[in-house]
Design a protein around this motif. Structure first.
Motif, short mmCIF file in Angstrom:
data_model
loop_
_atom_site.label_atom_id
_atom_site.label_comp_id
_atom_site.label_asym_id
_atom_site.label_seq_id
_atom_site.Cartn_x
_atom_site.Cartn_y
_atom_site.Cartn_z
N UNK A 82 0.89 -1.29 -0.17
CA UNK A 82 -0.16 -0.09 0.38
C UNK A 82 0.93 1.20 0.22
N UNK A 83 2.01 1.38 0.92
CA UNK A 83 3.04 2.90 0.71
C UNK A 83 3.36 2.79 -1.33
N UNK A 84 3.09 1.71 -1.41
CA UNK A 84 4.34 2.75 -3.02
C UNK A 84 3.00 2.92 -3.87
N UNK A 85 1.08 2.13 -3.60
CA UNK A 85 0.33 2.32 -3.96
C UNK A 85 -0.54 4.22 -3.75
N UNK A 86 0.39 4.31 -2.25
CA UNK A 86 -0.53 5.58 -2.43
C UNK A 86 0.70 6.80 -2.39
N UNK A 87 1.96 6.14 -2.81
CA UNK A 87 3.24 7.17 -3.42
C UNK A 87 2.17 7.57 -4.68
N UNK A 88 2.20 6.57 -4.78
CA UNK A 88 1.93 6.95 -6.83
C UNK A 88 1.37 7.54 -6.90
#
Length: 386
Positions: A82-88
């Motif tokens: 989820x960290x990567x999804x939110x960052x994008x």
């Protein structure tokens, strides 16, 4: 009316606070939502604070990784953090200060009730410091996860459950838009005191009533007959109706299902028995033998079950099993109460099971359970008599 009073009334109308005359705490939340947050500077140089929203991820299609960019149905759910999804996500810093927590990364149906117990406590813990929480979930059992949170989270702050019907990595995916809009909705504070809501496809629905109606389409989540709570169209978040909980006084808002008062081992075993033409007694007898303390029947028409099921139900009631009657039709109500039997009103079988499971986790008394269904489960608005 004096000029000062006219001016004050215009300010109230402009901010939407005048509506609070009808919904006492409903529209105060957008003002208070930004209480403890980082600051951003508006176009006119005024510093304002952004609401804090935590995204708690459980996986599902939203976190799915497809075989290639056009593999809409061939993907591995729960693969991306989820960290990567939110960052994008673009422009998220314009709507909220967003943090993330990876609770799990699986399809929704993989989670046990004991794990949902932990998830609910995590949501309440986050809401001690956050202005709102977004829970990402697979869509298969999203309505059950959302209703469990709705009934157990003790904080009245916004809880928004979202997911997607297409994985993050395909063309035309609905995943980023759903995640962004869920964060926006939680940050807005407009669903404070609503309980948990489900947000996909630019619509948000009450957890008690929403259901998945199609296995593939992106507009799969629908509230039969009653309709969505509202819509999100870019900067416009429109609320057209409110669930009955939003009308309750703050002191009486939380349900009695505070998970801090029970342990995981107290969670009752409840099953669903589906009726059909000449349905046999085996489902009910098997569930009872396996230790079910409650059974929800998904009956034909207004909730009827076959003769064989009815006879087996009578035997199960003698053993102390509590039954709730619902309809398998997809919408409509059931009003059939009796010895050991509670009417499910317009709850579908999946929702009724979640409520019965929680009721029986706190009490084995039939009248207490029936009262909880009547007061919490039915969700009807009681209007004052003239």
């Amino acid at each position: 009316m004096k000029r000062g009073k006219v001016k004050a009334l215009k300010v109230l109308l402009a901010t939407g606070l005048a509506v609070s005359f009808f919904l006492p705490h409903l529209y105060l939340s957008p003002v208070s939502a930004a209480a403890d947050s980082t600051a951003t500077t508006s176009a006119i140089g005024v510093v304002k604070k952004l609401p804090k929203v935590e995204v708690i991820a459980t996986g599902g299609t939203m976190a799915g990784k497809s075989t290639d960019e056009t593999s809409f149905d061939t993907y591995r759910a729960g693969s991306l953090p989820i960290e990567d999804l939110v960052k994008s996500l673009p422009n998220k810093d314009q709507i909220a200060e967003v943090s993330t927590y990876q609770f799990g990364n699986s399809g929704s149906s993989a989670y046990s009730m004991e794990q949902l117990y932990d998830l609910s406590l995590k949501v309440d813990e986050a809401l001690k410091t956050q202005d709102g929480v977004v829970v990402t979930s697979g869509t298969d059992t999203m309505e059950e996860i959302a209703y469990f949170l709705d009934l157990t989270v003790q904080s009245p702050k916004p809880v928004v459950v979202t997911g997607s019907m297409r994985p993050w990595t395909v063309i035309g995916t609905d995943a980023p838009a759903n995640l962004y809009n869920a964060i926006k909705l939680a940050a807005s504070g407009k669903t404070k005191y609503f309980g948990t809501v489900v947000m996909l496809n630019d619509e948000f629905h009450a957890a008690r009533e929403v259901t998945k109606t199609n296995s593939y389409r992106t507009d799969t989540f629908v509230t039969p007959e009653i309709g969505a709570l509202g819509y999100i169209d870019e900067k416009n978040i429109r609320v057209y109706r409110a669930p009955f909980r939003a009308l309750k006084p703050a002191s009486d808002w939380a349900t009695p299902f505070n998970l801090n008062k029970i342990s995981k081992k107290d969670i009752a075993k409840v099953e669903i028995a589906y009726s059909y033409q000449d349905a046999g007694p085996g489902a009910i007898s098997g569930f009872v033998a396996a230790g079910a303390k409650g059974i929800v029947t998904a009956g034909t028409g207004a909730g009827g079950i076959s003769k064989a099921m009815s006879e087996e139900r009578a035997e199960a009631i003698k053993k102390g099993v509590i039954f709730v009657m619902t309809t398998r039709t997809g919408s409509g109500s059931n009003y059939s109460n009796g010895d050991g039997v509670i009417a499910g009103d317009n709850l579908n079988a999946a929702h009724a099971r979640i409520l019965l499971l929680l009721c029986l986790s706190y009490s084995k008394d039939f009248d207490t359970v029936k009262n909880w269904f009547t007061t919490i489960g039915y969700g009807q608005i009681e209007l004052p008599s003239k």
